[in-house]
Design an enzyme around this catalytic site. Structure first.
Site, PDB file in Angstrom:
ATOM      1  N   GLU A 185       0.841  -1.217   0.000  1.00 53.58           N
ATOM      2  CA  GLU A 185       0.000   0.000   0.000  1.00 53.58           C
ATOM      3  C   GLU A 185       0.872   1.261   0.000  1.00 53.58           C
ATOM      4  O   GLU A 185       0.661   2.194   0.803  1.00 53.58           O
ATOM      5  CB  GLU A 185      -0.912  -0.007   1.233  1.00 53.58           C
ATOM      6  CG  GLU A 185      -2.008  -1.030   1.194  1.00 53.58           C
ATOM      7  CD  GLU A 185      -3.098  -0.727   2.220  1.00 53.58           C
ATOM      8  OE1 GLU A 185      -2.757  -0.333   3.349  1.00 53.58           O
ATOM      9  OE2 GLU A 185      -4.291  -0.870   1.877  1.00 53.58           O
ATOM     10  N   GLU A 263      -6.668  -7.954  -0.623  1.00 53.55           N
ATOM     11  CA  GLU A 263      -7.043  -7.979   0.797  1.00 53.55           C
ATOM     12  C   GLU A 263      -8.537  -7.724   0.893  1.00 53.55           C
ATOM     13  O   GLU A 263      -8.992  -6.579   0.973  1.00 53.55           O
ATOM     14  CB  GLU A 263      -6.271  -6.925   1.609  1.00 53.55           C
ATOM     15  CG  GLU A 263      -4.801  -7.156   1.701  1.00 53.55           C
ATOM     16  CD  GLU A 263      -4.110  -6.141   2.594  1.00 53.55           C
ATOM     17  OE1 GLU A 263      -4.799  -5.516   3.419  1.00 53.55           O
ATOM     18  OE2 GLU A 263      -2.888  -5.950   2.447  1.00 53.55           O
TER      19      GLU A 263
HETATM   20  C1  LIG Z   1      -6.717   1.660  10.480  1.00 55.19           C
HETATM   21  C2  LIG Z   1      -5.779   1.635   9.333  1.00 55.19           C
HETATM   22  C3  LIG Z   1      -4.983   0.380   9.312  1.00 55.19           C
HETATM   23  C4  LIG Z   1      -4.145   0.324   8.056  1.00 55.19           C
HETATM   24  N1  LIG Z   1      -4.150  -1.056   7.551  1.00 55.19           N
HETATM   25  C5  LIG Z   1      -4.949  -1.495   6.605  1.00 55.19           C
HETATM   26  S1  LIG Z   1      -6.062  -0.663   5.924  1.00 55.19           S
HETATM   27  N2  LIG Z   1      -4.710  -2.721   6.103  1.00 55.19           N
HETATM   28  C6  LIG Z   1      -4.058  -2.902   4.825  1.00 55.19           C
HETATM   29  C7  LIG Z   1      -2.667  -3.424   5.068  1.00 55.19           C
HETATM   30  O1  LIG Z   1      -2.063  -3.749   3.818  1.00 55.19           O
HETATM   31  C8  LIG Z   1      -2.706  -4.673   5.900  1.00 55.19           C
HETATM   32  O2  LIG Z   1      -1.376  -5.043   6.185  1.00 55.19           O
HETATM   33  C9  LIG Z   1      -3.461  -4.427   7.209  1.00 55.19           C
HETATM   34  O3  LIG Z   1      -2.791  -3.467   7.982  1.00 55.19           O
HETATM   35  C10 LIG Z   1      -4.872  -3.931   6.875  1.00 55.19           C
HETATM   36  C11 LIG Z   1      -5.717  -3.762   8.118  1.00 55.19           C
HETATM   37  O4  LIG Z   1      -5.763  -4.998   8.809  1.00 55.19           O
END
Ligand SMILES: CCCCNC(=S)N1C[C@H](O)[C@@H](O)[C@@H](O)[C@H]1CO
Length: 626
Positions: A185, A263
């Protein structure tokens, strides 16, 4: 299984050498942009994957969790590699025990799961510092996740250790890794440093070669800074998001090729001090169903969350510092403790509707069937012992009971016959009894063939096993057979217990059926004798050890000897698995007696009741033989 090891060459030479060598086989996983799909070995392929983080599960439980994922209908597992888990200090590496990445890859291979691997260097994942080692901050000015030379030097040094370890496991090299994600991301990160992303892409190509599919994952708002030419673009979103809008946005970056949600959130993370997060089963299953209908490949994040043991939890900042809880249950389909949840079964139903659910055959015969006009023997398909399934389809409707027979006594040795999964009865070597069946055109005719052991003495020891002649239905010789050599012992080793006892009114299934349960011995225990009152015939395993055949109905042996060393004592769980080939009583029981019963005469049914005082069988009451 572990792929062939490449020659031990300097890591940078390996990909070059591979380019020069003729590709020994046609293994491939590629994007088919013309038809918006993946191709696995040239055939259309869609993955239905789940995330499981090996670093959140004790190594001794990896196999259990991976098989539960496979038995849920998944065909791939996705996981990160946390840099800080493996390089605790600069230049000090740990790939042992629960950090043995190769062992986890091998367990995934044993569970027949392909792998989508995400090595970072940043992984987020609610993991301590998103997987980056804290020692990077010993240079306080370092600019993490950018082309900062100090950061890149550390990244290069780590990946020059990690990526060559992955090279032999790449799918086209004989392994199970079908794709690898670059960063994580990145479009959600403030830096938006394309030099950094290009550096990573170049490093991955240099160390992994040009055949492996490299991809990126971003939320819809991150695609601009997170995607990169040469890396396949994928998105992530959950059940409450607008799939149509997000996939339409993705098409701006990947106009052709399969849609991929890397995801798909089955639940969500927890913060200390806030309510446990949940996502409804109906919303999660509906979203999956909609994506599968579109032909998208999906990874469910998380399928099994596990635990942030030690100090490994990460934290978020949403106006204030929010540490993540120790439990990473995630309201995932497999709970933190490894239990299948209602969400798992609901998702399994969705996957099965899509034709993706695994039959046992996918596990029992992972390499698929052998096709032949005439049935082939065990020896011809290189199966020495046990069982083989022969399958064909009726080419015409048989509306009257019609005899199924095999010329020249060609059943070697016992055949359990099913039509569309319904047990019809048994054909047996040297037996004259007849079997009649009916079925519509196109009905599936399955014949499970049991090898009862090869002649060890007599005129001809070339005792071939299987269907030695094509079976005949009425006057029609049946052709066009699929042969499934069954690796039953492999399945049993990983099988998790299923309830053995059924409610009394339920009609116990007839025909080949697996049963499994667990039991414990309170004291030290000793040798014992397994007794299966009312069962018919089959095979039994205790703690994965193949104890042998039982044939209670036939006798004279009614018990099987169970050596004490096979058993765990003092309350530890023992697992027993039975393959009953014919019929069980409505309330199947297993008993362990303190003495053998080897002398019951043929074709009689005995009921042994344990006499209260000695817990040993009283003299058998002989019922009418039949
Ligand atoms: C509250 C925002 C948390 C950011 N993480 C997000 S959106 N996510 C996407 C990320 O790639 C994954 O590793 C996980 O961290 C997942 C949440 O479980």
């Amino acid at each position: 299984m572990a792929p062939k090891k490449p020659p031990c060459l300097p890591s940078l030479l390996l990909p070059l050498l591979t380019l020069l060598l003729p590709q020994a086989d046609t293994r491939s996983f590629i994007v088919d942009r013309e038809n918006d799909r993946f191709l696995l070995d040239g055939a259309p392929f869609r993955y239905v994957s789940g995330s499981l983080h090996y670093f959140r599960v004790p190594r001794v439980l990896w196999a259990d969790r991976l098989l539960k994922m496979r038995m849920s209908g998944l065909n791939a597992v996705q996981f990160y590699v946390p840099w800080n888990y493996h390089e605790p200090e600069p230049g000090v590496y740990n790939f042992n025990g629960s950090r043995d990445l190769t062992a986890f890859l091998n367990e995934a291979s044993i569970a027949d799961l392909l792998v989508i691997l995400r090595p970072g260097p940043y992984i987020c994942a609610e993991w301590e510092m998103g997987g980056l080692p804290a020692w990077l901050l010993q240079k306080p000015e370092i600019q993490l996740r950018t082309s900062d030379p100090d950061f890149l030097a550390a990244v290069d040094s780590w990946f020059k250790v990690l990526l060559p370890k992955l090279y032999p496991w790449l799918y086209h090299n004989g392994g199970n890794i079908i794709s690898i994600q670059v960063e994580n991301e990145y479009g959600s990160y403030k830096a938006c440093d394309f030099t950094y992303m290009r550096h990573l892409a170049g490093l991955f190509r240099a160390l992994l070669g040009d055949r492996i599919l490299l991809f990126t994952t971003d939320g819809p708002e991150g695609l601009k800074c997170g995607s990169l030419q040469g890396l396949y673009t994928t998105v992530d979103f959950g059940p409450a998001d607008n799939m149509t809008e997000i996939f339409a946005l993705l098409r701006k970056y990947e106009p052709h090729g399969p849609l991929v949600n890397s995801e798909y959130y089955t639940g969500w993370l927890d913060y200390w001090g806030q309510n446990h997060s949940t996502r409804s089963i109906s919303a999660v299953t509906k979203g999956l169903e909609n994506m599968l209908k579109l032909g998208a490949s999906v990874n469910m994040y998380m399928f099994h969350g596990g635990t942030n043991f030690g100090y490994w939890n990460g934290a978020d900042e949403k106006g204030r510092f929010l540490p993540i809880t120790t439990s990473y249950d995630y309201d995932a389909p497999i709970s933190e403790a490894g239990d299948p949840t209602p969400k798992l079964f609901a998702l399994r139903n969705v996957i099965s509707k899509d034709g993706y659910l695994l039959s046992f055959l996918d596990i029992l015969c992972p390499h698929g069937p052998i096709r032949s006009i005439l049935p082939m023997t065990f020896e011809a398909v290189k199966q020495d012992h046990g069982f083989m399934l022969y399958r064909t389809y009726l080419t015409h409707t048989v509306s009257e009971p019609t005899q199924l027979w095999v010329p020249n006594n060609g059943v070697h040795d016992r055949a359990y016959v099913m039509v569309d999964g319904v047990f019809q009865g048994v054909l047996e070597r040297n037996m004259k009894h007849q079997l009649f069946l009916m079925g519509k055109m196109g009905a599936k005719l399955d014949i499970l063939l049991e090898n009862m052991g090869r002649l060890s003495f007599g005129s001809n020891s070339s005792d071939f096993k299987g269907l030695l002649e094509p079976p005949v239905l009425g006057q029609t010789a049946l052709t066009q057979w699929l042969m499934f050599p069954l690796k039953v012992d492999k399945l049993v080793k990983w099988w998790f217990p299923l309830p053995l006892l059924r409610s009394s009114h339920a009609q116990a299934p007839s025909g080949p059926t697996f049963y499994s349960t667990t039991f414990s011995i309170l004291g030290e225990g000793g040798d014992t004798f397994l007794f299966l009152p009312g069962w018919t015939k089959g095979q039994v395993w205790i703690n994965g050890f193949n104890l042998g055949r039982y044939w209670t109905r036939q006798g004279p042996q009614q018990t099987l000897y169970v050596p004490r060393p096979l058993l765990f004592s003092r309350g530890a769980l023992n697992k027993i698995t039975l393959l009953e080939l014919e019929n069980v009583p409505s309330e199947p029981q297993i008993q362990f007696l303190d003495r053998p019963i080897l002398n019951s005469t043929l074709h009689k049914t005995y009921i042994y009741s344990l006499s209260a005082d000695t817990q040993s069988p009283s003299e058998p009451m002989e019922l009418s033989g039949h």
